[in-house]
Structures are given as C-alpha cells and as structure tokens.
Design an enzyme around this catalytic site. Structure first.
Site, PDB file in Angstrom:
ATOM      1  N   ASN A  24       0.841  -1.187   0.000  1.00 31.44           N
ATOM      2  CA  ASN A  24       0.000   0.000   0.000  1.00 31.44           C
ATOM      3  C   ASN A  24       0.886   1.250   0.000  1.00 31.44           C
ATOM      4  O   ASN A  24       1.965   1.264   0.594  1.00 31.44           O
ATOM      5  CB  ASN A  24      -0.982   0.003   1.177  1.00 31.44           C
ATOM      6  CG  ASN A  24      -0.334  -0.106   2.534  1.00 31.44           C
ATOM      7  OD1 ASN A  24       0.585  -0.897   2.746  1.00 31.44           O
ATOM      8  ND2 ASN A  24      -0.818   0.672   3.497  1.00 31.44           N
ATOM      9  N   GLU A  71      -3.097  -4.687  -3.108  1.00 34.21           N
ATOM     10  CA  GLU A  71      -3.660  -5.608  -4.089  1.00 34.21           C
ATOM     11  C   GLU A  71      -3.665  -4.996  -5.486  1.00 34.21           C
ATOM     12  O   GLU A  71      -3.307  -5.644  -6.470  1.00 34.21           O
ATOM     13  CB  GLU A  71      -5.099  -5.992  -3.695  1.00 34.21           C
ATOM     14  CG  GLU A  71      -5.210  -6.678  -2.351  1.00 34.21           C
ATOM     15  CD  GLU A  71      -5.455  -5.720  -1.189  1.00 34.21           C
ATOM     16  OE1 GLU A  71      -6.155  -6.123  -0.236  1.00 34.21           O
ATOM     17  OE2 GLU A  71      -4.958  -4.579  -1.219  1.00 34.21           O
ATOM     18  N   CYS A 112     -10.263  -4.646   0.366  1.00 32.19           N
ATOM     19  CA  CYS A 112     -11.367  -3.703   0.491  1.00 32.19           C
ATOM     20  C   CYS A 112     -12.299  -3.840  -0.713  1.00 32.19           C
ATOM     21  O   CYS A 112     -12.012  -4.571  -1.667  1.00 32.19           O
ATOM     22  CB  CYS A 112     -10.835  -2.275   0.608  1.00 32.19           C
ATOM     23  SG  CYS A 112     -10.132  -1.617  -0.920  1.00 32.19           S
TER      24      CYS A 112
END
Length: 134
Positions: free
Chosen positions: A48, A61, A92
């Site tokens: 991230n 991701e 998410c």
C-alpha cells in the site's frame, strides 16, 4: 513457473515491508500469481502507498495487479494479502471489484493470520458475488 500459496504469503510479507503508510501505520502486502496469454505464470508483489490526499492512496492488491498487467500478465490465478496487524486482512471493496476484472471463478484469495499462523483460502467470487461487469 509454478507457485505455492506459502510462496505467495512469504512474498506478500516481504512486500509489506516497503509499504508507505505514514498516516494509518497499517502496512499491507500482496502477491499475485498471474499468467499471460501464452499461459506463462509469474508472481508480482505490491504494497500500500498512502497519500495525504487520501484519494491518491493505492492498496497493495491493486499495486501488485497493476505491476502484473503492465508486464503483460492479466489472468489472476491467486492472490495473497497480509498486513502488519497480524490477523486476516481482507481486500477492500474497490480492490475486490478491481481484481474481479482479471479473475475467473477459480481465482483464489489467500489470507494469513500471523498471530495464530493460520491460512484461510477462499474464492474471489465468494468475496464479491455478482461483481459488476460490462
């Protein structure tokens, strides 16, 4: 190249070490196993990367999958997602939708609970049933 779920988990943890998360202090790593049009399998990783504008933040991701697509690998076979929290970290909503673009009914999501050393495997289509498509 063959891959194992354990290798994906290990690569995801390594990727999480490079996370840029000065705001949340929540490091996430992801590793994807993807194939190209010829069927060659390769792994890519991502972490991230936060941004003070928040909207500019990108999840691990999507980072991993963008790296794969930019190299010509767009069929997602499996993804491992881990975090600095130690417990299971699920993708998410936007990541679920994004990943569904490159997946099929067999795409596996691998989560690792570092605290209990447990692995959870599920299909992406279970995490986002009836994903939006055009």
């Amino acid at each position: 190249m063959d891959y194992t779920y354990e290798e994906l988990i290990e690569k995801a943890y390594k990727a999480s070490e490079f996370a840029y998360s000065p705001y949340s202090k929540f490091n996430v790593g992801a590793a994807v196993a993807v194939s190209d049009f010829a069927g060659e399998v390769k792994m890519f990783t991502g972490c991230n990367v936060e941004n003070s504008s928040y909207g500019g933040t990108i999840c691990a991701e999507r980072t991993a999958m963008c790296k794969a697509v930019s190299e010509g690998y767009s069929k997602l076979m499996a993804i491992a997602v881990v975090s600095s929290e130690g417990s299971y970290t699920y993708p998410c909503g936007i990541c679920r939708q994004f990943l569904s673009e490159f997946s099929d009914k067999e795409t596996v999501v691998i989560l690792h609970d570092k605290d209990k050393n447990n692995v959870k495997k599920m299909l992406l289509c279970e995490l986002i049933p009836e994903a939006f498509t055009l």
